[in-house]
Write a protein that holds these residues in place. Sequence first.
Motif, short mmCIF file in Angstrom:
data_model
loop_
_atom_site.label_atom_id
_atom_site.label_comp_id
_atom_site.label_asym_id
_atom_site.label_seq_id
_atom_site.Cartn_x
_atom_site.Cartn_y
_atom_site.Cartn_z
N MET A 82 64.75 45.82 51.36
CA MET A 82 64.66 44.43 50.96
C MET A 82 64.10 44.37 49.54
O MET A 82 63.11 45.03 49.24
CB MET A 82 63.77 43.68 51.93
N PRO A 83 64.74 43.57 48.66
CA PRO A 83 64.26 43.51 47.28
C PRO A 83 62.90 42.84 47.18
O PRO A 83 62.51 42.05 48.03
CB PRO A 83 65.33 42.68 46.56
N ARG A 114 62.54 42.18 32.68
CA ARG A 114 63.93 42.42 32.29
C ARG A 114 64.91 41.76 33.26
O ARG A 114 65.94 41.23 32.84
CB ARG A 114 64.19 43.91 32.17
N GLU A 115 64.59 41.80 34.54
CA GLU A 115 65.45 41.13 35.52
C GLU A 115 65.43 39.61 35.28
O GLU A 115 66.48 38.96 35.32
CB GLU A 115 65.00 41.44 36.94
N ARG A 116 64.26 39.06 35.03
CA ARG A 116 64.14 37.63 34.77
C ARG A 116 64.95 37.24 33.53
O ARG A 116 65.67 36.24 33.51
CB ARG A 116 62.68 37.23 34.59
N THR A 162 74.05 46.84 33.79
CA THR A 162 75.39 46.91 33.21
C THR A 162 76.29 47.72 34.13
O THR A 162 75.94 48.83 34.53
CB THR A 162 75.35 47.55 31.81
N GLY A 163 77.43 47.15 34.48
CA GLY A 163 78.38 47.84 35.34
C GLY A 163 77.99 47.83 36.80
O GLY A 163 78.66 48.45 37.62
N ASN A 164 76.91 47.13 37.14
CA ASN A 164 76.47 47.08 38.52
C ASN A 164 76.37 45.62 38.95
O ASN A 164 75.29 45.12 39.28
CB ASN A 164 75.14 47.80 38.69
N GLU A 165 77.51 44.95 38.93
CA GLU A 165 77.55 43.53 39.25
C GLU A 165 77.06 43.26 40.66
O GLU A 165 76.41 42.24 40.92
CB GLU A 165 78.96 42.98 39.08
N PHE A 175 73.38 43.01 40.63
CA PHE A 175 72.96 41.81 39.90
C PHE A 175 73.14 40.57 40.76
O PHE A 175 72.26 39.72 40.85
CB PHE A 175 73.73 41.67 38.59
N PHE A 176 74.29 40.44 41.43
CA PHE A 176 74.52 39.25 42.23
C PHE A 176 73.65 39.25 43.50
O PHE A 176 73.28 38.17 43.98
CB PHE A 176 76.01 39.07 42.54
N ARG A 177 73.31 40.40 44.02
CA ARG A 177 72.33 40.45 45.12
C ARG A 177 70.98 39.93 44.63
O ARG A 177 70.28 39.21 45.33
CB ARG A 177 72.17 41.87 45.66
#
Length: 78
Positions: free
Chosen positions: A1-2, A9-11, A61-64, A67-69
């Motif tokens: 679980m995230p 950086r995520e923000r 990058t390259g891990n959509e 990112f969407f999760r």
Amino acid sequence: MPTAVLTDRERTAVQAYLRLLHTVRAAFDTAAGPPEACRPPVVPPAVLAEAEQALSQAGLTGNEEAFFRLLQSRFPEP
């Protein structure tokens, strides 16, 4: 679980994505002007570059999928 707390950086990546999303929506909003002023939508290159850079710095990058999760965990659908 995230984790419930985003890294800086995520923000930044999420904020850049949201700015890009709002810009694209505005560009495609044909109701905002007269019908005869129909022109192809334009998204400023700086907005795209900001989103790309933020994703890169967050290691997304390259891990959509990741990112969407991340977006879904922070902004679940009602």
